[in-house]
Design a protein around this motif. Structure first.
Motif, PDB file in Angstrom:
ATOM      1  N   ALA A  38      49.094  40.819  41.214  1.00 25.79           N
ATOM      2  CA  ALA A  38      48.154  41.051  40.115  1.00 25.79           C
ATOM      3  C   ALA A  38      47.031  41.922  40.661  1.00 25.79           C
ATOM      4  O   ALA A  38      47.037  42.265  41.844  1.00 25.79           O
ATOM      5  CB  ALA A  38      47.608  39.724  39.597  1.00 25.79           C
ATOM      6  N   MET A  39      46.082  42.269  39.825  1.00 26.14           N
ATOM      7  CA  MET A  39      45.003  43.139  40.277  1.00 26.14           C
ATOM      8  C   MET A  39      44.208  42.454  41.392  1.00 26.14           C
ATOM      9  O   MET A  39      43.581  41.429  41.174  1.00 26.14           O
ATOM     10  CB  MET A  39      44.071  43.486  39.131  1.00 26.14           C
ATOM     11  N   GLY A  40      44.301  43.003  42.590  1.00 27.62           N
ATOM     12  CA  GLY A  40      43.558  42.481  43.730  1.00 27.62           C
ATOM     13  C   GLY A  40      44.259  41.394  44.504  1.00 27.62           C
ATOM     14  O   GLY A  40      43.722  40.899  45.487  1.00 27.62           O
ATOM     15  N   ILE A  41      45.463  40.994  44.102  1.00 31.56           N
ATOM     16  CA  ILE A  41      46.210  39.951  44.814  1.00 31.56           C
ATOM     17  C   ILE A  41      47.493  40.546  45.353  1.00 31.56           C
ATOM     18  O   ILE A  41      48.313  41.079  44.606  1.00 31.56           O
ATOM     19  CB  ILE A  41      46.518  38.748  43.893  1.00 31.56           C
ATOM     20  N   VAL A  51      46.993  37.573  50.122  1.00 29.20           N
ATOM     21  CA  VAL A  51      45.673  38.054  50.480  1.00 29.20           C
ATOM     22  C   VAL A  51      45.014  38.668  49.247  1.00 29.20           C
ATOM     23  O   VAL A  51      45.700  39.227  48.389  1.00 29.20           O
ATOM     24  CB  VAL A  51      45.755  39.067  51.643  1.00 29.20           C
ATOM     25  N   ALA A  52      43.696  38.504  49.154  1.00 33.97           N
ATOM     26  CA  ALA A  52      42.929  39.152  48.091  1.00 33.97           C
ATOM     27  C   ALA A  52      42.299  40.404  48.682  1.00 33.97           C
ATOM     28  O   ALA A  52      41.639  40.348  49.711  1.00 33.97           O
ATOM     29  CB  ALA A  52      41.862  38.211  47.560  1.00 33.97           C
ATOM     30  N   ALA A  53      42.529  41.547  48.037  1.00 34.36           N
ATOM     31  CA  ALA A  53      42.026  42.816  48.559  1.00 34.36           C
ATOM     32  C   ALA A  53      41.710  43.728  47.381  1.00 34.36           C
ATOM     33  O   ALA A  53      41.425  43.256  46.283  1.00 34.36           O
ATOM     34  CB  ALA A  53      43.043  43.437  49.500  1.00 34.36           C
ATOM     35  N   GLY A  54      41.828  45.017  47.582  1.00 32.43           N
ATOM     36  CA  GLY A  54      41.513  45.985  46.545  1.00 32.43           C
ATOM     37  C   GLY A  54      42.511  45.953  45.401  1.00 32.43           C
ATOM     38  O   GLY A  54      43.615  45.431  45.517  1.00 32.43           O
ATOM     39  N   ALA A  55      42.128  46.538  44.294  1.00 32.35           N
ATOM     40  CA  ALA A  55      42.963  46.531  43.102  1.00 32.35           C
ATOM     41  C   ALA A  55      44.190  47.422  43.259  1.00 32.35           C
ATOM     42  O   ALA A  55      45.270  47.076  42.806  1.00 32.35           O
ATOM     43  CB  ALA A  55      42.155  46.974  41.897  1.00 32.35           C
ATOM     44  N   TYR A  56      44.038  48.582  43.912  1.00 29.96           N
ATOM     45  CA  TYR A  56      45.136  49.525  44.020  1.00 29.96           C
ATOM     46  C   TYR A  56      45.646  49.698  45.439  1.00 29.96           C
ATOM     47  O   TYR A  56      46.663  50.339  45.653  1.00 29.96           O
ATOM     48  CB  TYR A  56      44.712  50.890  43.479  1.00 29.96           C
ATOM     49  N   ASP A  57      44.940  49.157  46.405  1.00 29.67           N
ATOM     50  CA  ASP A  57      45.340  49.297  47.797  1.00 29.67           C
ATOM     51  C   ASP A  57      44.791  48.122  48.583  1.00 29.67           C
ATOM     52  O   ASP A  57      43.722  47.605  48.270  1.00 29.67           O
ATOM     53  CB  ASP A  57      44.798  50.611  48.362  1.00 29.67           C
ATOM     54  N   VAL A  58      45.504  47.735  49.621  1.00 35.52           N
ATOM     55  CA  VAL A  58      45.041  46.630  50.462  1.00 35.52           C
ATOM     56  C   VAL A  58      43.805  47.070  51.242  1.00 35.52           C
ATOM     57  O   VAL A  58      42.844  46.334  51.362  1.00 35.52           O
ATOM     58  CB  VAL A  58      46.165  46.178  51.411  1.00 35.52           C
TER      59      VAL A  58
END
Length: 65
Positions: A38-41, A51-58
């Motif tokens: 999902a967005m950010g997961i 991991v939780a990170a950026g919406a379009y890229d880790v």
């Protein structure tokens, strides 16, 4: 995206889309099954690492510039 949107918007969209869909290595098990759930997961389908990170890229710093 057709003629309705300008060239700059289409180029920016293409860059984000290519970044989103590229293959990534899992930081935990180094397999290539690391994908966005999902967005950010982000999650590895092999070892279930999340991991939780950026919406379009880790890595958040990649799309800037």
């Amino acid at each position: 995206m057709g003629v309705k949107f300008g060239a700059t918007v289409r180029k920016r969209y293409g860059k984000v889309y290519r970044t989103l869909k590229q293959k990534r290595r899992c930081p935990s098990c180094t397999s290539l099954k690391f994908k966005r759930v999902a967005m950010g997961i982000w999650r590895c389908n092999k070892c279930e690492y999340k991991v939780a990170a950026g919406a379009y890229d880790v890595n958040l710093g990649k799309l800037q510039g």
